[in-house]
Write a protein that holds these residues in place. Structure first.
Motif, PDB file in Angstrom:
ATOM      1  N   ALA A  75      25.098  10.755 -19.075  1.00  0.00           N
ATOM      2  CA  ALA A  75      25.847  12.001 -18.834  1.00  0.00           C
ATOM      3  C   ALA A  75      26.373  12.580 -20.141  1.00  0.00           C
ATOM      4  O   ALA A  75      26.303  13.794 -20.379  1.00  0.00           O
ATOM      5  CB  ALA A  75      26.996  11.727 -17.868  1.00  0.00           C
ATOM      6  N   SER A  76      26.886  11.713 -20.996  1.00  0.00           N
ATOM      7  CA  SER A  76      27.449  12.171 -22.265  1.00  0.00           C
ATOM      8  C   SER A  76      26.373  12.701 -23.205  1.00  0.00           C
ATOM      9  O   SER A  76      26.510  13.768 -23.800  1.00  0.00           O
ATOM     10  CB  SER A  76      28.207  11.028 -22.947  1.00  0.00           C
ATOM     11  OG  SER A  76      29.240  10.546 -22.130  1.00  0.00           O
ATOM     12  N   VAL A  77      25.283  11.935 -23.324  1.00  0.00           N
ATOM     13  CA  VAL A  77      24.223  12.320 -24.259  1.00  0.00           C
ATOM     14  C   VAL A  77      23.524  13.596 -23.808  1.00  0.00           C
ATOM     15  O   VAL A  77      23.166  14.443 -24.641  1.00  0.00           O
ATOM     16  CB  VAL A  77      23.210  11.162 -24.412  1.00  0.00           C
ATOM     17  CG1 VAL A  77      21.964  11.626 -25.160  1.00  0.00           C
ATOM     18  CG2 VAL A  77      23.849   9.994 -25.152  1.00  0.00           C
ATOM     19  N   GLY A 108      20.204   3.899 -20.579  1.00  0.00           N
ATOM     20  CA  GLY A 108      20.868   5.192 -20.744  1.00  0.00           C
ATOM     21  C   GLY A 108      19.947   6.223 -21.364  1.00  0.00           C
ATOM     22  O   GLY A 108      19.974   7.406 -21.004  1.00  0.00           O
ATOM     23  N   LEU A 109      19.110   5.782 -22.310  1.00  0.00           N
ATOM     24  CA  LEU A 109      18.154   6.693 -22.935  1.00  0.00           C
ATOM     25  C   LEU A 109      17.152   7.212 -21.905  1.00  0.00           C
ATOM     26  O   LEU A 109      16.843   8.405 -21.871  1.00  0.00           O
ATOM     27  CB  LEU A 109      17.422   5.972 -24.068  1.00  0.00           C
ATOM     28  CG  LEU A 109      16.446   6.808 -24.898  1.00  0.00           C
ATOM     29  CD1 LEU A 109      17.183   7.922 -25.619  1.00  0.00           C
ATOM     30  CD2 LEU A 109      15.698   5.924 -25.897  1.00  0.00           C
ATOM     31  N   ALA A 110      16.670   6.304 -21.075  1.00  0.00           N
ATOM     32  CA  ALA A 110      15.727   6.719 -20.028  1.00  0.00           C
ATOM     33  C   ALA A 110      16.377   7.710 -19.063  1.00  0.00           C
ATOM     34  O   ALA A 110      15.777   8.732 -18.693  1.00  0.00           O
ATOM     35  CB  ALA A 110      15.223   5.491 -19.269  1.00  0.00           C
ATOM     36  N   ALA A 167      15.446  25.292 -21.077  1.00  0.00           N
ATOM     37  CA  ALA A 167      14.146  24.679 -21.302  1.00  0.00           C
ATOM     38  C   ALA A 167      13.857  24.527 -22.789  1.00  0.00           C
ATOM     39  O   ALA A 167      13.165  23.595 -23.211  1.00  0.00           O
ATOM     40  CB  ALA A 167      13.049  25.509 -20.643  1.00  0.00           C
ATOM     41  N   VAL A 168      14.406  25.425 -23.606  1.00  0.00           N
ATOM     42  CA  VAL A 168      14.185  25.370 -25.051  1.00  0.00           C
ATOM     43  C   VAL A 168      15.071  24.333 -25.722  1.00  0.00           C
ATOM     44  O   VAL A 168      14.640  23.599 -26.613  1.00  0.00           O
ATOM     45  CB  VAL A 168      14.428  26.765 -25.683  1.00  0.00           C
ATOM     46  CG1 VAL A 168      14.353  26.697 -27.205  1.00  0.00           C
ATOM     47  CG2 VAL A 168      13.411  27.759 -25.152  1.00  0.00           C
ATOM     48  N   ILE A 169      16.315  24.236 -25.296  1.00  0.00           N
ATOM     49  CA  ILE A 169      17.275  23.400 -26.013  1.00  0.00           C
ATOM     50  C   ILE A 169      17.461  22.011 -25.423  1.00  0.00           C
ATOM     51  O   ILE A 169      18.057  21.146 -26.068  1.00  0.00           O
ATOM     52  CB  ILE A 169      18.654  24.100 -26.095  1.00  0.00           C
ATOM     53  CG1 ILE A 169      19.206  24.371 -24.696  1.00  0.00           C
ATOM     54  CG2 ILE A 169      18.554  25.383 -26.882  1.00  0.00           C
ATOM     55  CD1 ILE A 169      20.582  25.022 -24.708  1.00  0.00           C
ATOM     56  N   ALA A 170      16.955  21.789 -24.214  1.00  0.00           N
ATOM     57  CA  ALA A 170      17.153  20.478 -23.575  1.00  0.00           C
ATOM     58  C   ALA A 170      16.084  19.493 -24.020  1.00  0.00           C
ATOM     59  O   ALA A 170      15.214  19.089 -23.255  1.00  0.00           O
ATOM     60  CB  ALA A 170      17.148  20.626 -22.054  1.00  0.00           C
ATOM     61  N   HIS A 171      16.123  19.127 -25.276  1.00  0.00           N
ATOM     62  CA  HIS A 171      15.219  18.111 -25.795  1.00  0.00           C
ATOM     63  C   HIS A 171      15.968  17.263 -26.810  1.00  0.00           C
ATOM     64  O   HIS A 171      16.888  17.728 -27.473  1.00  0.00           O
ATOM     65  CB  HIS A 171      13.987  18.750 -26.437  1.00  0.00           C
ATOM     66  CG  HIS A 171      14.299  19.563 -27.659  1.00  0.00           C
ATOM     67  ND1 HIS A 171      14.640  20.904 -27.584  1.00  0.00           N
ATOM     68  CD2 HIS A 171      14.343  19.244 -28.982  1.00  0.00           C
ATOM     69  CE1 HIS A 171      14.876  21.360 -28.803  1.00  0.00           C
ATOM     70  NE2 HIS A 171      14.698  20.380 -29.671  1.00  0.00           N
ATOM     71  N   MET A 172      15.545  16.015 -26.931  1.00  0.00           N
ATOM     72  CA  MET A 172      16.257  15.062 -27.774  1.00  0.00           C
ATOM     73  C   MET A 172      15.519  14.869 -29.095  1.00  0.00           C
ATOM     74  O   MET A 172      14.316  14.601 -29.121  1.00  0.00           O
ATOM     75  CB  MET A 172      16.383  13.713 -27.048  1.00  0.00           C
ATOM     76  CG  MET A 172      17.287  12.714 -27.748  1.00  0.00           C
ATOM     77  SD  MET A 172      17.528  11.196 -26.791  1.00  0.00           S
ATOM     78  CE  MET A 172      18.405  11.815 -25.360  1.00  0.00           C
ATOM     79  N   ASP A 173      16.236  15.011 -30.196  1.00  0.00           N
ATOM     80  CA  ASP A 173      15.640  14.755 -31.504  1.00  0.00           C
ATOM     81  C   ASP A 173      16.028  13.358 -31.987  1.00  0.00           C
ATOM     82  O   ASP A 173      16.697  12.595 -31.291  1.00  0.00           O
ATOM     83  CB  ASP A 173      16.061  15.826 -32.513  1.00  0.00           C
ATOM     84  CG  ASP A 173      17.579  15.947 -32.648  1.00  0.00           C
ATOM     85  OD1 ASP A 173      18.300  15.013 -32.221  1.00  0.00           O
ATOM     86  OD2 ASP A 173      18.053  16.969 -33.176  1.00  0.00           O
ATOM     87  N   ALA A 175      19.348   8.295 -32.134  1.00  0.00           N
ATOM     88  CA  ALA A 175      20.191   7.310 -32.815  1.00  0.00           C
ATOM     89  C   ALA A 175      21.600   7.300 -32.231  1.00  0.00           C
ATOM     90  O   ALA A 175      22.206   6.237 -32.036  1.00  0.00           O
ATOM     91  CB  ALA A 175      20.232   7.616 -34.304  1.00  0.00           C
ATOM     92  N   ILE A 176      22.134   8.505 -31.926  1.00  0.00           N
ATOM     93  CA  ILE A 176      23.480   8.602 -31.363  1.00  0.00           C
ATOM     94  C   ILE A 176      23.564   7.879 -30.027  1.00  0.00           C
ATOM     95  O   ILE A 176      24.586   7.249 -29.706  1.00  0.00           O
ATOM     96  CB  ILE A 176      23.887  10.083 -31.217  1.00  0.00           C
ATOM     97  CG1 ILE A 176      24.187  10.682 -32.597  1.00  0.00           C
ATOM     98  CG2 ILE A 176      25.103  10.233 -30.315  1.00  0.00           C
ATOM     99  CD1 ILE A 176      24.496  12.155 -32.582  1.00  0.00           C
TER     100      ILE A 176
END
Length: 440
Positions: free
Chosen positions: A33-35, A377-379, A396-402, A407-408
């Motif tokens: 939820a946080s990430v 949690g990552l999954a 759709a554009v911004i909901a991706h993890m870099d 690492a966070i």
């Protein structure tokens, strides 16, 4: 020794899979939820051009009337952050800063080379040749127009890669013609994929900060000479004359302006030059409010325009509140788990283990818990972002993890598990061995 503690921690977690599963799931849900919400905030508040953002500056000059003006009261950002054609033209000519550009949004009909497509509406910007080096716009074919093309209002155009492929497929279209508004324009360049997040260069055209790239780029003077109407925001504080020329001569604000400087010293000098310019204009009866000028770098500019909405910040804080609640539950589960091992702790203490050894062992066990919780949690985070991305085009554009957020996720998971394990671990190392041995 630490590898031995890791092994003990892993064995302990496997010994009671139901309790371990509850702790891992509780931690993972809080982390996810946080990430998920933090990822959205991270993308929206990221620096789109970090190595030079402090030297790309937007001027704000308040040319509004005195009616209803309250000194010191902030104006609507979208109303006061553009400028008139007169001011934009003057600032281009005066040469303040190391570089400068003006731009406004246009939308035109294009006669497609593919006859079956007919007339197609395209949107883009009218700007100067300085736009491309200032914002480090990459090219796939050709190049930008020259300063001489700016001066002569040349009928040239630069296309985005998507626009080029729509009209010409994978061919290099440089040198070919496109017909805009019943006039032929020569294609001189095609951009490589370029879509900075947020879209900081042109935030005042009524577009989203994250969705949609410019499709075409034409010279600023060409658009003015051919009377290409503004397709963005337009705010007028007084009467205007008829037609396009009336807008040019008016106090209507509709043009975005950028300066580029080389140093903090030049930033200060630029502010002084702007103040001197508005002072001269006041002698001509303009800028009656006597309001101070503003000069914002990229990050200040996005903060000024509230690119990151308050509800995104609130959602992030609420998600961390939910994580804190999950940690409280994890603390309770760890207390129950470690209390059940009091006899084991007593035996270890009797065999010579110190309180510090017990503390290290159980704290490392919580680290193992955090790593397992981080993987789950990552999954769940990826699953959550996938769900968020299907809500709106912006998301759709911004909901991706870099890589940073990846690492966070693990750092947050381990830190959260260690934090949750401090009290149970401290209680565990305080067990009195004599009492436990007598009870056996």
């Amino acid at each position: 020794m630490y590898s031995y503690y890791l092994m003990l921690g892993w064995r302990s977690l496997r010994r009671n899979p139901i309790l371990t599963g509850l702790m891992v799931l509780t931690l993972a849900v809080g982390i996810a939820a946080s990430v998920s919400t933090l990822t959205i905030l991270h993308v929206l508040s990221s620096n789109p051009i970090p190595h030079k953002s402090s030297n790309l500056l937007v001027p704000v000059m308040d040319n509004g009337p005195l009616d209803d003006y309250v000194p010191g009261e902030p104006n609507s950002p979208r109303k006061s952050s553009q400028m008139t054609y007169r001011d934009a033209n003057n600032l281009l000519a005066l040469g303040f800063g190391s570089n400068r550009t003006a731009l406004y949004s246009v939308r035109m009909l294009v006669e497609s080379p593919k006859r079956e497509l007919g007339l197609i509406g395209v949107r883009g910007i009218a700007t100067t040749s300085a736009y491309f080096p200032m914002f480090e716009v990459p090219f796939r074919y050709g190049s930008a127009w020259s300063a001489e093309d700016d001066k002569n209002a040349a009928k040239v155009v630069v296309l985005s890669q998507n626009t080029s492929e729509k009209f010409f497929g994978n061919d290099n279209p440089v040198g070919k013609q496109l017909r805009f508004q019943q006039q032929d324009f020569t294609i001189i360049g095609v951009l490589a994929p370029w879509s900075p997040l947020p879209h900081y260069t042109n935030l005042l055209s009524g577009k989203s900060a994250v969705v949609g790239e410019e499709e075409i780029y034409i010279p600023f003077n060409t658009a003015i000479t051919n009377k290409f109407e503004n397709n963005g925001n337009l705010s007028c504080s007084g009467p205007t004359g008829p037609g396009f020329q009336g807008v040019l001569d008016s106090e209507c604000i509709w043009i975005q302006f950028w300066f580029e400087t080389n140093s903090a010293t030049q930033n200060s000098q630029l502010k002084d030059q702007l103040d001197a310019y508005t002072k001269d204009q006041k002698k001509l009866g303009r800028f009656p409010r006597q309001a101070p000028n503003g000069l914002f770098n990229v990050m200040q500019w996005m903060e000024y325009l509230k690119v990151v909405p308050n509800d995104s910040k609130l959602s992030t804080w609420l998600s961390f509140g939910f994580l804190a609640l999950c940690l409280v539950n994890t603390v309770g589960l760890l207390l129950a788990k470690f209390s059940a091992r009091a006899a084991e702790i007593g035996v270890r203490r009797a065999l010579g283990a110190s309180q510090a050894d017990i503390f290290k062992q159980f704290l490392i066990e919580t680290v193992v818990l955090g790593l397992v919780g981080g993987v789950l949690g990552l999954a769940l985070s990826f699953l959550g972002l996938w769900g968020i991305s299907h809500q709106t085009a912006d998301l759709a554009v911004i909901a991706h993890m870099d890589l940073t957020m990846l690492a966070i996720t693990f750092v947050l998971s381990v830190a959260a598990s260690v934090l949750a394990g401090l009290l149970p671990t401290w209680r565990a190392c305080r067990v009195t061995p004599a009492i436990q041995l007598k009870s056996q």
